[in-house]
Structures are given as C-alpha cells and as structure tokens.
Design a protein around this motif. Structure first.
Motif, short mmCIF file in Angstrom:
data_model
loop_
_atom_site.label_atom_id
_atom_site.label_comp_id
_atom_site.label_asym_id
_atom_site.label_seq_id
_atom_site.Cartn_x
_atom_site.Cartn_y
_atom_site.Cartn_z
N SER A 119 0.79 -1.23 0.00
CA SER A 119 0.00 0.00 0.00
C SER A 119 0.82 1.28 0.00
CB SER A 119 -0.93 0.02 1.23
OG SER A 119 -1.93 -0.96 1.11
N GLY A 120 2.09 1.18 0.31
CA GLY A 120 2.88 2.39 0.52
C GLY A 120 3.35 3.10 -0.73
N SER A 121 3.10 2.54 -1.91
CA SER A 121 3.50 3.17 -3.16
C SER A 121 5.00 3.50 -3.12
CB SER A 121 2.65 4.42 -3.41
OG SER A 121 2.93 5.01 -4.66
N SER A 122 5.39 4.67 -3.59
CA SER A 122 6.80 5.01 -3.69
C SER A 122 7.50 5.06 -2.34
CB SER A 122 6.98 6.35 -4.42
OG SER A 122 6.14 7.33 -3.88
N TYR A 123 6.75 5.29 -1.26
CA TYR A 123 7.35 5.25 0.08
C TYR A 123 7.94 3.87 0.35
CZ TYR A 123 7.20 3.93 5.00
OH TYR A 123 7.49 3.39 6.22
N SER A 124 7.17 2.83 0.08
CA SER A 124 7.65 1.46 0.33
C SER A 124 8.77 1.08 -0.63
CB SER A 124 6.49 0.46 0.19
OG SER A 124 5.52 0.66 1.19
N TYR A 125 8.69 1.54 -1.88
CA TYR A 125 9.74 1.22 -2.85
C TYR A 125 11.08 1.80 -2.42
CZ TYR A 125 5.42 0.72 -5.63
OH TYR A 125 4.16 0.40 -6.07
N THR A 126 11.06 3.03 -1.91
CA THR A 126 12.32 3.64 -1.48
C THR A 126 12.81 3.04 -0.17
OG1 THR A 126 11.03 5.45 -0.48
CG2 THR A 126 11.94 5.83 -2.66
N ALA A 419 10.74 10.98 -9.04
CA ALA A 419 12.18 10.85 -9.28
C ALA A 419 12.76 9.68 -8.49
CB ALA A 419 12.89 12.15 -8.90
N LEU A 420 12.35 9.54 -7.23
CA LEU A 420 12.85 8.46 -6.39
C LEU A 420 12.43 7.09 -6.92
CD1 LEU A 420 12.38 9.91 -2.79
CD2 LEU A 420 14.49 9.72 -4.12
N PHE A 452 14.01 10.06 -14.38
CA PHE A 452 14.57 10.82 -13.26
C PHE A 452 14.96 12.23 -13.69
CE2 PHE A 452 18.46 12.13 -11.01
CZ PHE A 452 17.97 12.23 -9.72
N LEU A 453 15.66 12.33 -14.80
CA LEU A 453 16.12 13.64 -15.29
C LEU A 453 14.95 14.52 -15.69
CD1 LEU A 453 19.21 12.53 -17.41
CD2 LEU A 453 19.21 13.63 -15.15
N LEU A 454 13.91 13.94 -16.28
CA LEU A 454 12.73 14.72 -16.65
C LEU A 454 12.03 15.28 -15.42
CD1 LEU A 454 11.24 12.52 -19.54
CD2 LEU A 454 12.20 14.83 -19.74
N CYS A 455 11.99 14.50 -14.34
CA CYS A 455 11.38 14.98 -13.10
C CYS A 455 12.17 16.16 -12.53
CB CYS A 455 11.29 13.85 -12.07
SG CYS A 455 10.08 12.58 -12.45
N LEU A 456 13.50 16.04 -12.56
CA LEU A 456 14.33 17.15 -12.08
C LEU A 456 14.11 18.40 -12.93
CD1 LEU A 456 17.78 15.51 -11.21
CD2 LEU A 456 15.84 16.00 -9.71
#
Length: 496
Positions: A119-126, A419-420, A452-456
């Motif tokens: 359930s944590g989405s990008s939080y859990s992935y990182t 980005a993360l 990642f670069l596009l997000c930055l």
C-alpha cells in the motif's frame, strides 16, 4: 491472498536485504538513516494491520478507475485556458509531450508495483532500496501530494458546484460560506461537504468506494466525450492555422504546465494490498489509465482549439463551457458540463483521499507515524480511525485555510516522489535481479534514468515561492523524523 511464495527474510541490524550484491549500510548514525526493509518482508506484511487485514477485493478494472479518478479532474476543465495561450493550436502536441514525459515514471511505477505490491507506493519502494531516511522524505512528500491536494481540489469542487446551481436553479452559495477566511469568506462548506461524503464512502470498504468511483469516472468520461461530440460541429479548419504561432518554445512551455494534469496515475499503486491479483493487475492499471487519460486530453484539446480561435482562450476557469455556449448558442450544454465537472472533482477527492490513508497505513505499520493509522476494522477491512482522522484534517484544511502557494508545492512533492521511483528501479535491478517481476521497464537503466532527469527538469521549472513552501514543508518533516520516526520505527526497535 497473493504472495510471492517466499518466506520473509530475517533482516540484519540495518534492515538491509540479505540478497547477494545488496549493499549493507554500516553502523552508527548513518547506518540508522540507511536501514532498509527487505522486499520479501514488505510483501509478507502486506495486508496486515493492527487488529485485522485489508480485504483483497479490487480487480484490474477497479484499479484502473482509481488511477483515472485521481488523474482526470480539475486539470482538463481548467488547463486549456492556461496552456492554449502558450502553445496555440499545437497544445495537442504539448499534451502528447507531457504524457510522454509522465510515461517514463509510469513505467517505473508499473515495474515496482508488480514487484512490491504493497500500500505504501513510492514510500515502500524507497524503503526497500534507499533506506529509511529517504523513505521518510518520500512519504512526507506523498502526504503533501495527497493530503493538501485533497483540500485544494475540494475547494475547486465548491466553485464548480456554484456554477451548476447558478445555471440550474439560479441560486449560488454566499461567498461567506463558499470561501475560507482570508479569501473573502468565513467557512467553505462545500469543500468540507465533499470530503465528508468521500469519507463516508471509504468507511464502507474499498470495494464499495471503488464502485462509487467507477460510476463517477464513467460519468465524467461521458461528459468529456459529449463535449467533443457537441463542439465538433463548430470546428473550423482556419482555427488550426498557424499551428505553432509561438514556436516550439511555446509548445514546450505549455507541456511543462500540462504535465501536472497527469499527476494521479500512481494512485493504483496505493491499492497493492487490496488488489485481488496485484502483481498482474497493478502494472496494467497504471499504464492503461495513463493511456486513456492521454487520449481523452488530446481529443478534448483538438476539438476545443478547432471550435474556438486560440486567441480567445482567456477564461481559464470556463474554457470548455465558453466553447459550448459559442457553438450552440445555448447555456444548457455548459450547465451539463458543469455537472460533469462536479462529479469529476468529487471522484478526485475520493480516490486521492483513499491513497492518502493507505500511505499512512504503511508508514504506521513501519512505526514512522502513530499506530492508530494502521488499525484495521475487522468488519469492513478498512483503517477506520485513519480514514476519519485524515478526512477531518483535510476537510478542516479546505474549509478554513486559504492554501495558496502550499497547494502549488504539491507539484514538487509529487515530482520528488516520481524521481525516487525511477532511481528505485535501477537500484532494485542491481540488488535483487532474482526478484520476480511481472512487468519490466525496457532499456533499463536508460529509461528510468531519463524519467529521473525529466522529473528534475520539471522541478526546476517551478517558481521560487513554490520552492520556499516546499522547503518549509520538508523542514517540518525532518523535525518529525528525528524527534519521532527515527526512534520509534519498527526496524529501530528490532535493533535494541
């Protein structure tokens, strides 16, 4: 309940993955910041909360509707008036560029959602790839993205509701009760109302709220298709010439603005522990929702600029309604579109509020926020206390606080999380090449690196005021982590 079939790994003192090739953080203060939660353990804990389990009741169609519901809302109803003056008739190309930019991050989300269905989405992935400190920063950004945007969207819902009431019965809600203090009002009742209605649906269960969202998504898609059908009769070939009156620079500038209309496609990734077959369905839902939204955006933009000269797109809040009035000479169709906008924005509030509660559920289970957020009601299979607390907070925020630049800071928070996720794909490919993946990003690590670069690049295009509020938000997050989360996290307690 879907599992990987592997037993949970026993973490070392840093919480690092014991897989061969995985970097093991050292001890001390830096080691505590970089302690990671093994992927197998994340998946094994999926669905479990304090006092019960989340119910797996969502199929691919419902997951797709969640992502569309969170994405397709205020953007398309207001964005044309902002983007067309920058790009002219070539705004359609700008939509394609923005969608293509979002696609890089969507592919990374799809791979991780199929590999780590939680359930944590990008939080859990990182948390699994970059460590607890980065995971906290990501989760804090997601709270900004989801929580504050719920309040901001709810405010917009009240404005569209007023338009609908004025067009149907000739009555509007007085400014005192349709705006917060500091914005010409006393309390924004419509904004509070739509959040509380969404809370009521969410408390009934994920399946029930998903059904309501599906109905609303179908209605708002139908309203946009209806707009295209009616406005198509007013298309004039001359309105497409010149195609790029402000050159490619204008098209690019409009693309940067339009990118934020795609934010929300990641909402399906917060339903990882309530999906029936998350490893198969979540990647499909993320990609399919982005495709559907992009097609709708381009179709609406094409018809809109064909039906009205681009120089007339001056009213950012009512461009589509203005087009329908000009084409038909009647207000009926504009009122019908306002009704669609009311439903569209309500759907965004419902799905984004859902995502916020599930992210806090995961952070609570890891000990980074209080345990009350991971307490599951055994009857409904939903985190009831979590839902009530988050809903009341967002409702009060929308009703009483003029959000201003803080709402704009959600864009940076979202891009930071995106980005993360791109970085997480690259790291996980190196540290866990053996991990089963139902979807793989092509040409990795090049593709996620571009994402990642596009997000930055998108982050650097935002204004100084937005960065200031983002900095204040992140500073508050650091204080909370070092005074609460760092000491109370589940991995920290296991180190003792």
């Amino acid at each position: 309940m879907a599992r990987t079939g592997a037993a949970p790994s026993t973490p070392d003192r840093t919480g690092a993955d014991p897989a061969p090739g995985g970097p093991t953080p050292g001890g001390g203060f830096g080691g505590r910041l970089m302690r990671r939660k093994p992927v197998d353990r994340l998946v094994a804990e999926g669905g479990h909360g304090d006092g019960g389990e989340l119910k797996r009741s969502l199929g691919m169609w419902q997951l797709t509707m969640i992502s569309i519901g969170a994405t397709l809302g205020t953007g398309i109803f207001v964005v044309l008036g902002e983007a067309v003056p920058k790009a002219g008739p070539a705004v359609v190309i700008s939509f394609v560029i923005a969608g293509f930019t979002a696609l890089f991050s969507a592919l990374s989300y799809a791979e991780l959602a199929g590999s780590i269905p939680v359930s944590g989405s990008s939080y859990s992935y990182t948390y699994a790839t970059m460590g607890e400190f980065i995971a906290w920063l990501c989760g804090w950004c997601l709270i900004l993205e989801y929580g504050v945007s719920v309040a901001a969207v709810a405010v917009g819902w009240g404005q569209y509701l007023n338009e609908l009431l004025d067009g149907t019965i000739g009555v509007t809600i007085p400014d005192a009760f349709a705006n917060p203090p500091g914005a010409g009002g006393v309390v924004n009742i419509p904004a509070l109302l739509v959040v509380l209605l969404s809370m009521a649906f969410l408390l009934r269960g994920a399946r029930e709220s998903a059904r309501v969202n599906t109905v609303m998504v179908v209605v708002k898609i139908a309203s946009l298709v209806l707009f295209c059908a009616v406005a198509f009769t007013g298309i004039r070939a001359g309105n497409f010439h010149p195609l790029m009156p402000l050159g490619m620079a204008g098209v690019s500038a409009a693309g940067a603005t339009l990118f934020f209309s795609y934010i929300g496609f990641d909402a399906a990734s917060t339903a990882g522990e309530e999906a029936k077959n998350p490893k198969r369905d979540m990647p499909r839902a993320i990609i399919l929702s982005l495709f559907i939204v992009t097609v709708l955006y381009c179709l609406v933009a094409l018809v809109a600029v064909g039906a009205m000269p681009w120089q007339q797109f001056s009213d950012a809040d009512a461009a589509l309604a203005q087009i329908l009035r000009q084409v038909t000479g009647q207000s009926f169709w504009a009122v019908l579109l306002a009704a669609g906008a009311v439903i569209a924005i309500a759907s965004v509030v419902l799905t984004v509020l859902y995502g916020q509660t599930r992210i806090l559920f995961s952070m609570s289970r890891d000990g980074l926020v209080p345990k009350i957020f991971s307490k599951v009601d055994p009857k409904t299979g939903t985190p009831r206390a979590n839902t009530v607390i988050v809903s009341l907070f967002c409702g009060i925020l929308a009703a009483l606080v003029p959000l201003g630049e803080l709402a704009n800071a959600t864009s940076i928070g979202t891009l930071f999380a995106f980005a993360l996720v791109n970085v997480a794909v690259i790291i996980l490919r190196r540290t866990r090449p053996d991990l089963p993946r139902t979807f793989r990003v092509a040409f990795s690590p090049v593709t996620p690196a571009i994402g990642f670069l596009l997000c930055l690049w998108m982050m650097t295009s935002l204004g100084a005021q937005t960065w200031k509020w983002f900095g204040i938000w992140m500073a508050g997050g650091l204080v909370l982590y070092f005074t609460y989360g760092m000491r109370r996290s589940q991995l920290a307690r296991e180190e003792v």
